[in-house]
Design a protein around this motif. Sequence first.
Motif, PDB file in Angstrom:
ATOM      1  N   VAL A 104      36.378  45.821  39.037  1.00  6.70           N
ATOM      2  CA  VAL A 104      35.709  44.441  39.125  1.00  6.70           C
ATOM      3  C   VAL A 104      36.260  43.622  37.742  1.00  6.70           C
ATOM      4  N   LYS A 105      36.469  43.959  36.947  1.00  7.28           N
ATOM      5  CA  LYS A 105      36.846  43.345  35.659  1.00  7.28           C
ATOM      6  C   LYS A 105      38.253  42.808  35.924  1.00  7.28           C
ATOM      7  N   GLU A 106      39.226  43.399  36.754  1.00  6.18           N
ATOM      8  CA  GLU A 106      40.249  42.704  37.045  1.00  6.18           C
ATOM      9  C   GLU A 106      40.313  41.769  38.140  1.00  6.18           C
ATOM     10  N   CYS A 107      39.399  41.786  38.889  1.00  4.79           N
ATOM     11  CA  CYS A 107      38.939  40.683  40.065  1.00  4.79           C
ATOM     12  C   CYS A 107      38.403  39.347  39.471  1.00  4.79           C
ATOM     13  N   LEU A 108      37.625  39.845  38.169  1.00  8.17           N
ATOM     14  CA  LEU A 108      37.132  38.466  37.676  1.00  8.17           C
ATOM     15  C   LEU A 108      38.300  37.869  36.603  1.00  8.17           C
ATOM     16  N   ALA A 109      39.217  38.558  36.181  1.00 14.39           N
ATOM     17  CA  ALA A 109      40.183  38.046  35.095  1.00 14.39           C
ATOM     18  C   ALA A 109      41.244  37.238  36.182  1.00 14.39           C
ATOM     19  N   GLU A 165      25.752  49.071  36.810  1.00 13.43           N
ATOM     20  CA  GLU A 165      25.243  47.527  37.077  1.00 13.43           C
ATOM     21  C   GLU A 165      25.176  46.787  35.793  1.00 13.43           C
ATOM     22  N   LYS A 166      24.812  47.382  34.812  1.00 12.07           N
ATOM     23  CA  LYS A 166      24.493  46.674  33.419  1.00 12.07           C
ATOM     24  C   LYS A 166      25.997  46.476  32.952  1.00 12.07           C
ATOM     25  N   ASP A 167      26.739  47.429  32.927  1.00 15.95           N
ATOM     26  CA  ASP A 167      28.006  47.144  32.562  1.00 15.95           C
ATOM     27  C   ASP A 167      28.817  46.126  32.950  1.00 15.95           C
ATOM     28  N   MET A 168      28.613  46.204  34.343  1.00 11.38           N
ATOM     29  CA  MET A 168      29.357  44.846  35.389  1.00 11.38           C
ATOM     30  C   MET A 168      28.753  43.682  35.016  1.00 11.38           C
ATOM     31  N   GLN A 169      27.445  43.650  34.511  1.00  9.23           N
ATOM     32  CA  GLN A 169      26.821  42.607  34.039  1.00  9.23           C
ATOM     33  C   GLN A 169      27.198  41.944  32.601  1.00  9.23           C
ATOM     34  N   ARG A 170      27.648  42.836  31.598  1.00 13.57           N
ATOM     35  CA  ARG A 170      28.176  42.559  30.569  1.00 13.57           C
ATOM     36  C   ARG A 170      29.406  41.999  30.548  1.00 13.57           C
ATOM     37  N   ILE A 171      30.475  42.687  31.412  1.00 14.23           N
ATOM     38  CA  ILE A 171      31.900  42.098  31.721  1.00 14.23           C
ATOM     39  C   ILE A 171      31.835  40.561  32.375  1.00 14.23           C
ATOM     40  N   GLU A 184      29.469  38.363  32.040  1.00 13.68           N
ATOM     41  CA  GLU A 184      28.921  37.572  31.025  1.00 13.68           C
ATOM     42  C   GLU A 184      30.049  37.324  29.948  1.00 13.68           C
ATOM     43  N   ARG A 185      30.977  38.115  29.880  1.00 13.39           N
ATOM     44  CA  ARG A 185      32.076  37.788  28.783  1.00 13.39           C
ATOM     45  C   ARG A 185      33.080  36.993  29.445  1.00 13.39           C
ATOM     46  N   ILE A 186      33.517  37.544  30.688  1.00  8.92           N
ATOM     47  CA  ILE A 186      34.833  36.786  31.217  1.00  8.92           C
ATOM     48  C   ILE A 186      34.410  35.375  31.962  1.00  8.92           C
ATOM     49  N   LEU A 187      33.385  35.206  32.891  1.00  7.82           N
ATOM     50  CA  LEU A 187      33.040  34.341  33.553  1.00  7.82           C
ATOM     51  C   LEU A 187      32.068  33.430  32.692  1.00  7.82           C
ATOM     52  N   MET A 246      34.197  54.038  35.882  1.00  7.46           N
ATOM     53  CA  MET A 246      35.128  53.542  35.182  1.00  7.46           C
ATOM     54  C   MET A 246      35.994  52.607  35.880  1.00  7.46           C
ATOM     55  N   ASP A 247      36.487  53.155  37.060  1.00  2.46           N
ATOM     56  CA  ASP A 247      37.602  52.873  37.932  1.00  2.46           C
ATOM     57  C   ASP A 247      36.944  51.613  38.674  1.00  2.46           C
TER      58      ASP A 247
END
Length: 661
Positions: free
Chosen positions: A575-580, A534-540, A542-545, A569-570
């Motif tokens: 999620v990172k790909e979706c946000l990008a 959950e925290k890792d997704m929060q950081r991603i 915050e960085r991308i959006l 990791m997967d």
Amino acid sequence: MPAYLANTVFSALMAVASLHGQPHLPLSELSITELEDSLGDIDARLDQLAHFRLQAGVGSNGYRSALHLVHLESHHTEWFEVQLSELQSIDQVILVPHLVMDNEAGLVSDGFPIELQIIAGTQEHPEGELIAQTKPKDGKQHIAPFIFPTPGLKASWIRIEAIELSARSWDGHYNFQLAEILIFQGDTNLALTSEVTTSSQSIGYDSSRDERYLVDGFMPYVMNAAIGAQSRAFAVDNLADDFTPELMIDLGEIYTLEQIHLHRLELGNNIPLSKSFDHGTPHRILIEGATLKDFSDRSLLLDLIFENSYQTGPIIMRNLEGDACRFVRLSIIEPFFDTLLPEPTTVFGFAEIELFSDQTNVAYQKIPTANFRNTKPNRSLENLTDGHNFYGKILPIREWLEQLTERYELEVKRPLIRAELDKRYTQQTIMLRRMGWLAMLLTTGIVVIVLVDRIIRLRQIAQIRERFAADLHDDLGASLHAIGLLGDIALASTQAPDRLNTALTRSRELTKRMSATVRHGTNLQSIGRLESLEKDMQRIAERILVKISYEISTTGSDPLNKLKPRLKMDLLLFVKECLANIVKHSDANKVKIDIIASPNTVEIIVHDNGRGLPSNGTQRIPPSLKRRARIMNASISISHSTEFATIIHLIRKRSLLTFWK
């Protein structure tokens, strides 16, 4: 039932049942500790009990009934009846079996019935009442006395009835035979020299068997106690012919004498014997008692005459009339002549003289005096009353026979316990061997599992690093390309300060973003950081959006934290790909991410309010998302709602064959 038996029958029957066949707790139900304790208790008790030692030489053989030649006659009732002098209180009846040496079985009892009963009565009740009935469980192997407690019994006669006869070992004929019948009141044998009647007469002449020999006190055993020091019997030889040899015992005070025991000389340990069975026993002994030392008021206690070889034995026991005496004199009227010597000579001696008053040996340690010279210094007069024989301490007759019976029962039980223990030890050895092999197998399995787990973890780490590298490559490649374009713009805008400033500002932001991307990728490779998805997704996010409103909600934190690092990791990269994609293509200003985890499934739902995808169908799903879903063996779908133009739904179910991956 007559009153004189009312308190006796039930207790006697229960006591006999416990001694002859009452089942005990099966050995198979006892623990090894209990068996070991039982074996130790038996060994300790056996060390305290008298030993079996058989009489050697010639002796009386009790009595046997008439013979019955066929098995159909084995149920013919035979009986022996002992008539007491008067009504007596009786607390124990002991039957001593007749012993023979069988060619195959060795020492066995012979003629003891398969089933017997004991009947007691009085002159007023000649029909009598049953006080004991038993079927010995070990048959001919039982060589010890049979003991029947009869507490509270009052009777003037005892009848031993053989209900079912046993076959003799040497010819198979059926009869009833006993070596001795003892009837005790305390330590006094009331049956001694009593009148005996029988149901039948034995056919043929055998002077070693007579009704009188059932109560003569002679048994096939020699007293061999487990305690006490050895004592050599008193003995003299070459007695003069011109006087009567005498022994005199001063009891110290006047006693009412009830019984006398004369213990025969030991016959030695030679096989065969080097002496006759009656060695040293006079053929006639006159026993007198008096209150005065000069025997002026003497009274005759016994005139013992041994007419044949069967009237003597290891212990000569006689009941007395109860005369009051302080001094007792033994006069040798007819001494024994040892004819086995080159020159026949007189020999006289006893191992012990016991005089009983109120069931106590009052002659104990009262040293006798003699009117003859002692010819054997190592066989002194003190030995006549020291309470010991050649084998150890002299026990009361009743206690001695009880010890023999107890020894027999323990020696029968001991091999059974030993065999059960050996069986348990064998089972333990087999079990320990199996446990050893199992432990080796488990150890090998654990080592293999640890190695396989280590290899799997190393592969997972390598795969995660490859994915990080690919992800960094994509991010850094795009950022470097953008910086290159902004550099071209800056070179072309040297004359336009505002445009140049904007290009340089964008380049600076991109370099900061690249630095943050590199640091974030390095931090994500820490296992500790991977455990908080959950925290890792929060950081991603915050960085991308940047400049986009977003919301992240989580349901099921415990199952989520238990996911394998690779799966985390997967999911994170998905999620990172979706946000990008949202930042690049949707022009959205609001994003919502739902993370739902349960023990069997994990779901990722990404919402955005951008332009949405241009058409319906599976072809709408971006190839990069389909690839990441396929890597996770997950299903992906896309939908929309009135609030959100695009909803990407990923479902990953738990495998039935493996843990979360």
